[in-house]
Design an enzyme around this catalytic site. Structure first.
Site, PDB file in Angstrom:
ATOM      1  N   TRP A  12       0.891  -1.077  -0.140  1.00  0.00           N
ATOM      2  CA  TRP A  12      -0.101   0.015  -0.096  1.00  0.00           C
ATOM      3  C   TRP A  12       0.879   1.285   0.131  1.00  0.00           C
ATOM      4  O   TRP A  12       0.237   2.247  -0.270  1.00  0.00           O
ATOM      5  CB  TRP A  12      -1.005  -0.026   1.302  1.00  0.00           C
ATOM      6  CG  TRP A  12      -2.143  -0.906   1.102  1.00  0.00           C
ATOM      7  CD1 TRP A  12      -2.361  -1.677   0.127  1.00  0.00           C
ATOM      8  CD2 TRP A  12      -3.319  -1.078   1.732  1.00  0.00           C
ATOM      9  NE1 TRP A  12      -3.417  -2.559   0.217  1.00  0.00           N
ATOM     10  CE2 TRP A  12      -4.234  -1.699   1.192  1.00  0.00           C
ATOM     11  CE3 TRP A  12      -3.574  -0.524   3.114  1.00  0.00           C
ATOM     12  CZ2 TRP A  12      -5.178  -2.429   1.958  1.00  0.00           C
ATOM     13  CZ3 TRP A  12      -5.155  -0.888   3.421  1.00  0.00           C
ATOM     14  CH2 TRP A  12      -5.807  -1.626   2.940  1.00  0.00           C
ATOM     15  N   LYS A  13       2.175   1.160   0.268  1.00  0.00           N
ATOM     16  CA  LYS A  13       3.144   2.328   0.370  1.00  0.00           C
ATOM     17  C   LYS A  13       2.340   3.258   1.180  1.00  0.00           C
ATOM     18  O   LYS A  13       1.958   3.162   2.305  1.00  0.00           O
ATOM     19  CB  LYS A  13       3.374   2.906  -1.085  1.00  0.00           C
ATOM     20  CG  LYS A  13       3.634   1.809  -2.131  1.00  0.00           C
ATOM     21  CD  LYS A  13       4.098   2.193  -3.515  1.00  0.00           C
ATOM     22  CE  LYS A  13       4.658   0.991  -4.290  1.00  0.00           C
ATOM     23  NZ  LYS A  13       5.061   1.438  -5.667  1.00  0.00           N
ATOM     24  N   GLU A 167      11.162  -6.040  -9.609  1.00  0.00           N
ATOM     25  CA  GLU A 167      10.376  -4.795  -9.812  1.00  0.00           C
ATOM     26  C   GLU A 167      11.228  -3.913 -10.658  1.00  0.00           C
ATOM     27  O   GLU A 167      12.255  -3.207 -10.245  1.00  0.00           O
ATOM     28  CB  GLU A 167       9.945  -4.148  -8.628  1.00  0.00           C
ATOM     29  CG  GLU A 167       9.081  -5.077  -7.766  1.00  0.00           C
ATOM     30  CD  GLU A 167       8.205  -3.990  -6.912  1.00  0.00           C
ATOM     31  OE1 GLU A 167       7.081  -4.413  -6.953  1.00  0.00           O
ATOM     32  OE2 GLU A 167       8.682  -3.255  -6.182  1.00  0.00           O
ATOM     33  N   GLY A 173       4.202   1.975 -11.263  1.00  0.00           N
ATOM     34  CA  GLY A 173       3.599   3.184 -11.150  1.00  0.00           C
ATOM     35  C   GLY A 173       3.537   4.118 -12.561  1.00  0.00           C
ATOM     36  O   GLY A 173       2.940   4.951 -12.543  1.00  0.00           O
ATOM     37  N   GLY A 233       1.295  -2.814  -6.335  1.00  0.00           N
ATOM     38  CA  GLY A 233       1.254  -1.306  -5.623  1.00  0.00           C
ATOM     39  C   GLY A 233      -0.095  -0.872  -5.818  1.00  0.00           C
ATOM     40  O   GLY A 233      -1.001  -1.151  -5.167  1.00  0.00           O
ATOM     41  N   GLY A 234      -0.362   0.223  -6.759  1.00  0.00           N
ATOM     42  CA  GLY A 234      -1.744   0.851  -6.835  1.00  0.00           C
ATOM     43  C   GLY A 234      -2.920  -0.114  -6.874  1.00  0.00           C
ATOM     44  O   GLY A 234      -3.867   0.267  -6.167  1.00  0.00           O
TER      45      GLY A 234
HETATM   46  P1  13P Z   1       2.584  -0.389  -8.840  1.00  0.00           P
HETATM   47  O1  13P Z   1       1.875  -1.748  -8.817  1.00  0.00           O
HETATM   48  O2  13P Z   1       1.783   0.702  -8.400  1.00  0.00           O
HETATM   49  O3  13P Z   1       3.363  -0.174 -10.307  1.00  0.00           O
HETATM   50  O4  13P Z   1       3.756  -0.639  -8.054  1.00  0.00           O
HETATM   51  C1  13P Z   1       4.680  -1.725  -7.929  1.00  0.00           C
HETATM   52  C2  13P Z   1       5.308  -1.672  -6.645  1.00  0.00           C
HETATM   53  O5  13P Z   1       6.273  -0.981  -6.562  1.00  0.00           O
HETATM   54  C3  13P Z   1       5.035  -2.677  -5.627  1.00  0.00           C
HETATM   55  O6  13P Z   1       6.121  -2.851  -4.360  1.00  0.00           O
END
Ligand code: 13P
Length: 250
Positions: A12-13, A167, A173, A233-234
């Site tokens: 979720w950052k 990643e 993102g 992430g998102g």
């Molecule tokens: P996104 O899925 O938003 O591109 O982010 C990937 C990420 O950094 C997961 O740790």
């Protein structure tokens, strides 16, 4: 046919608030329907971790931290130790995310020390690696990621379970993803690197793909050889998207 069950982890950052607990509840409720083919975990911001620990307890969704300190305790204002995550009931902790490497200057040596701390606390480290766009364009991706992997896995962890997440920084993102062939090439190289480093344990070590994973592209990405799940992430902020990605592992 390998025996590695897929693992889908939501990172979720620095997102979410108390209202996000409803999403977590929906994820927990949906976990049973995807459990035949994917395990789930959520790594919330620290402010929500206590609530999520309660919400996710005894559900099919594990808890994870987004980062940890190398030490177990002490005068480190603002930091959280791996032991604290374990105390909360977490199973995983992400270490060496590219955002930590970039914005907090975390080197491979620091990442290795954090992975060792996770193992010490009984957690599974999710060790992140990935090349920049410049490195990819220069044809250095395999070499860069191989180097990061070798230097980010501490000797102390070799006999304990851990997870690797590939990643590519340029896919995080951005909505851009590598081709299936690029993912296959990198994940095969990571598997080989793991074999060289930890021997037979490499066959059970999960290697996740992360970077713009969405419900629309998950089925293709999750069925690439040596891809054992996703670090999302998102799309992990919405239960419907997160569960759809897990469903795509079937
Ligand atoms: P996104 O899925 O938003 O591109 O982010 C990937 C990420 O950094 C997961 O740790």
């Amino acid at each position: 046919m390998n025996q590695r069950k897929k693992l889908v982890v939501g990172n979720w950052k620095m997102n979410g608030n108390k209202a996000s607990l409803a999403e977590a509840q929906t994820m927990a409720a949906g976990a049973a329907s995807v459990s035949p083919f994917a395990d789930l975990a959520i790594c919330p911001p620290a402010t929500l971790a206590g609530w999520l620990a309660d919400t996710l307890k005894d559900t099919g969704v594990a808890l994870g931290g987004q980062n940890c300190h190398t030490e177990a305790r002490g005068a480190f204002t603002g930091d959280i130790s791996a032991e604290m995550w374990a105390d909360l009931g977490a199973r995983y902790v992400i270490v060496g995310h590219s955002e930590r490497r970039e914005y907090h200057g975390e080197t491979d040596a620091i990442v290795a020390a954090k992975a060792a701390a996770a193992a010490r606390a009984g957690l599974e480290a999710i060790i992140c690696v990935g090349e920049s766009l410049g490195q990819r364009d220069a044809g250095e991706a395999l070499q860069v990621v191989g180097g990061q992997l070798a230097a980010s896995i501490p000797d102390a962890i070799a006999a304990k379970p851990f997870v690797v997440a590939y990643e590519p920084v340029w896919a995080i993102g951005t909505g851009r993803t590598p081709t299936a062939a690029q993912v296959a090439e990198m994940h095969a190289a990571i598997r080989d690197g793991l074999r060289a480093r930890i021997g037979k344990a490499a066959e059970t070590c999960k290697v996740l793909y992360g970077g713009s994973v969405k419900p629309e592209n998950a089925r293709e990405l999750m069925h690439v050889e040596n891809v054992d799940g996703a670090l999302v992430g998102g799309a992990s902020l919405k239960a419907a998207d997160f569960l759809a990605i897990a469903q795509a592992c079937s």
